[in-house]
Structure formats: C-alpha cells, structure tokens
Enzyme design. Structure first.
Site, PDB file in Angstrom:
ATOM      1  N   THR A 195     -51.760   5.524  -1.654  1.00 44.16           N
ATOM      2  CA  THR A 195     -51.265   4.473  -0.767  1.00 44.16           C
ATOM      3  C   THR A 195     -49.783   4.206  -1.000  1.00 44.16           C
ATOM      4  OG1 THR A 195     -53.430   3.451  -0.634  1.00 44.16           O
ATOM      5  CG2 THR A 195     -51.557   2.066  -0.057  1.00 44.16           C
ATOM      6  N   CYS A 196     -49.403   4.042  -2.246  1.00 41.59           N
ATOM      7  CA  CYS A 196     -47.993   3.759  -2.543  1.00 41.59           C
ATOM      8  C   CYS A 196     -47.098   4.924  -2.165  1.00 41.59           C
ATOM      9  CB  CYS A 196     -47.823   3.434  -4.022  1.00 41.59           C
ATOM     10  SG  CYS A 196     -48.642   1.918  -4.518  1.00 41.59           S
ATOM     11  N   SER A 197     -47.494   6.111  -2.573  1.00 37.56           N
ATOM     12  CA  SER A 197     -46.659   7.290  -2.333  1.00 37.56           C
ATOM     13  C   SER A 197     -46.600   7.694  -0.864  1.00 37.56           C
ATOM     14  CB  SER A 197     -47.169   8.473  -3.159  1.00 37.56           C
ATOM     15  OG  SER A 197     -47.074   8.176  -4.527  1.00 37.56           O
TER      16      SER A 197
ATOM     17  N   LEU B 192     -43.736   3.649  -0.104  1.00 36.63           N
ATOM     18  CA  LEU B 192     -42.446   4.151  -0.545  1.00 36.63           C
ATOM     19  C   LEU B 192     -41.652   4.887   0.532  1.00 36.63           C
ATOM     20  CD1 LEU B 192     -40.575   4.205  -2.954  1.00 36.63           C
ATOM     21  CD2 LEU B 192     -41.713   6.297  -3.718  1.00 36.63           C
TER      22      LEU B 192
END
Length: 95
Positions: free
Chosen positions: A52-54, A58
C-alpha cells in the site's frame, strides 16, 4: 502547510553506516538537526516497503517532487516506522 509552524522537539533513532568499520550503528538525530532554518515538507508512511505504501502513497510524492520543491521548499522528508531488518537490508532485497 501552516506558515511559521515549528515542529515539536523530538529525537529520531536512525541507522547510520560506519564505512571504516563496515557496520551499522544507532544515531540519535533531533528535529533541529533535520529542520532548523529550513522550510520543509514532512510526511509519513505507516510502514515502509509495504504494497500500500509503496504502490499507492509514496508515488504521489515522487511524481510531485519538483512541484513541491518549487514552492520554496528546502527539503522533503519521509518518516516511517520500520523494523530493524528493513533498515539493514540491501535495496535489492526490498523489491
């Protein structure tokens, strides 16, 4: 952004690499070390190197990097809580 806003004083436990000893060590850095006298953008991710973050969080900051910096911003910082193993893995192992 709130003009003139000052971040609270805090200490970050960071990992640094000693090239003479070829080993990592813990290094305390403060908000003043990173931000004093600068106009910065600070954002955080709940977990670095997670899908999710990557994949979703981001990339927006990466795509808008120049637009953010062109607003008289000196630096952009990303803060994330990660495990010790993530901090010591070579980048190729994180992909």
């Amino acid at each position: 952004m709130i003009e003139g806003f000052t971040l609270p004083k805090a200490t970050f436990r960071t990992r640094a690499f000693d090239e003479t000893k070829m080993e990592y060590y813990w290094l305390d850095k403060t908000t003043e070390d990173y931000f004093m006298g600068k106009r910065v953008v600070l954002f955080s991710l709940p977990g670095a190197f997670t899908p999710t973050c990557s994949n979703y969080q981001l990339p927006g900051f990466e795509e808008n990097y120049d637009a953010i910096r062109n607003q008289d911003i000196d630096a952009i910082y990303c803060c994330s809580a990660v495990s010790y193993t993530h901090l010591t893995l070579p980048t190729s192992d994180l992909v």
